[in-house]
Design an enzyme around this catalytic site. Structure first.
Site, PDB file in Angstrom:
ATOM      1  N   LYS A 232       0.816  -1.207   0.000  1.00 40.54           N
ATOM      2  CA  LYS A 232       0.000   0.000   0.000  1.00 40.54           C
ATOM      3  C   LYS A 232       0.858   1.270   0.000  1.00 40.54           C
ATOM      4  O   LYS A 232       2.066   1.240   0.216  1.00 40.54           O
ATOM      5  CB  LYS A 232      -0.956  -0.010   1.196  1.00 40.54           C
ATOM      6  CG  LYS A 232      -2.106  -0.994   1.028  1.00 40.54           C
ATOM      7  CD  LYS A 232      -3.131  -0.869   2.129  1.00 40.54           C
ATOM      8  CE  LYS A 232      -4.345  -1.755   1.824  1.00 40.54           C
ATOM      9  NZ  LYS A 232      -5.353  -1.709   2.906  1.00 40.54           N
ATOM     10  N   ARG A 266      -3.487 -10.210   5.175  1.00 39.17           N
ATOM     11  CA  ARG A 266      -3.954 -10.208   3.788  1.00 39.17           C
ATOM     12  C   ARG A 266      -2.826  -9.669   2.913  1.00 39.17           C
ATOM     13  O   ARG A 266      -2.327  -8.570   3.143  1.00 39.17           O
ATOM     14  CB  ARG A 266      -5.195  -9.333   3.667  1.00 39.17           C
ATOM     15  CG  ARG A 266      -5.830  -9.290   2.284  1.00 39.17           C
ATOM     16  CD  ARG A 266      -7.059  -8.385   2.303  1.00 39.17           C
ATOM     17  NE  ARG A 266      -7.750  -8.396   1.023  1.00 39.17           N
ATOM     18  CZ  ARG A 266      -7.475  -7.583   0.005  1.00 39.17           C
ATOM     19  NH1 ARG A 266      -6.505  -6.693   0.128  1.00 39.17           N
ATOM     20  NH2 ARG A 266      -8.165  -7.652  -1.117  1.00 39.17           N
TER      21      ARG A 266
END
Length: 286
Positions: A232, A266
């Site tokens: 991210k 995740r």
């Protein structure tokens, strides 16, 4: 803190953290979506064989859960129709269900998609909008599926433009506490619930790292914690690297999350993440 999760017909032991491998069936995913497309002239079409091979690889590498998503939720993303999302997701859910003995999660907020995904074999609903869409809560409550409720301020297409917190940790905690209460009132038992603080969803760089540093605070919700930090912008802004070169930074953040109580990680990079989980577990038990 040891948890077990009831997801569909499964009882998943979370005494050791588990890895959730991400498969995006979208053309605009920042990671892998376009890699899984057919060579089609009429827009984006998922190549089920390619996606299934990706799922098989993830299981070989140690993933316990496969998370399938058909709508991009990156900053600036525009929602797609439920019909398009179903076309992208449900055939892959069915294929993975037939081929692999692995827990299947579907990343969606749409009640229509939730219904079709559960019917196709999904055992976890991973909802960035925390079952706020009409009928979503009732559909999950009536099923045997587990659900991950996540915090997001705003919506994907606007969430990074205007967000405010008086205290990001307390504000996110209060939101999750409230959503968990709503789920329980609807009949979803604690052993079917997971929480996610929502790294990158309506949060500044400082907000994200404050949540990572204080992740242990969320243990008092007495529910498994899922973290999604893989590749991210909170990693990219620090290491100054493009998406594909953020794996080492993502693993560093993963280890910090594990140290602070994460139960499910995740990730787009299963092999490296499973290694990190195994090393951290050995360290914790040493």
């Amino acid at each position: 803190m040891n948890f077990s999760l009831t997801a569909g017909g499964r009882r998943i032991d979370l005494s050791t953290p588990l890895c959730m491998g991400v498969i995006n069936t979208t053309p605009d995913s920042f990671s892998d979506g376009a890699e899984l497309a057919c060579s089609a002239e009429k827009g984006f079409v998922v190549d089920i064989d390619k996606a299934l091979r990706r799922a098989e690889l993830f299981v070989e590498q140690g993933a316990s859960i496969i998370d399938i998503g058909g709508e991009s939720t990156r900053p600036g993303a525009i929602r797609v129709s439920s019909e398009e999302e179903i076309n992208r997701v449900v055939p892959l859910v069915e294929a993975v269900k037939r081929r692999l003995d692995v827990c299947i999660s579907v990343d969606t907020s749409s009640a229509k998609v939730i219904k079709e995904a559960i019917n196709a074999g999904a055992e976890i609903i991973n909802d960035i909008r925390a079952l706020s869409s009409p009928e979503a809560l009732g559909l999950v409550a009536e099923s045997q599926a587990a659900v991950c409720v996540m915090h997001m301020q705003g919506q994907p297409h606007t969430m990074q433009h205007n967000f405010q917190y008086s205290d990001v940790v307390q504000d996110v905690y209060s939101f999750l506490q409230s959503k968990v209460a709503v789920c329980k009132c609807a009949g979803i038992r604690s052993d079917r619930l997971i929480v996610d603080v929502g790294f990158g969803f309506g949060k500044s760089l400082q907000n994200n790292y404050q949540l990572l540093k204080e992740l242990a605070y969320f243990r008092s919700l007495n529910l498994p914690i899922l973290v999604g930090i893989s590749r991210k912008s909170m990693i990219g802004e620090v290491v100054k690297r493009p998406t594909q070169k953020r794996v080492p930074g993502s693993i560093a953040a993963t280890v910090l999350a594990l140290e602070n109580g994460a139960n499910i990680v995740r990730t787009h990079d299963v092999a490296a993440t499973v290694d990190a989980i195994r090393v951290h577990s050995a360290y914790s038990q040493g």
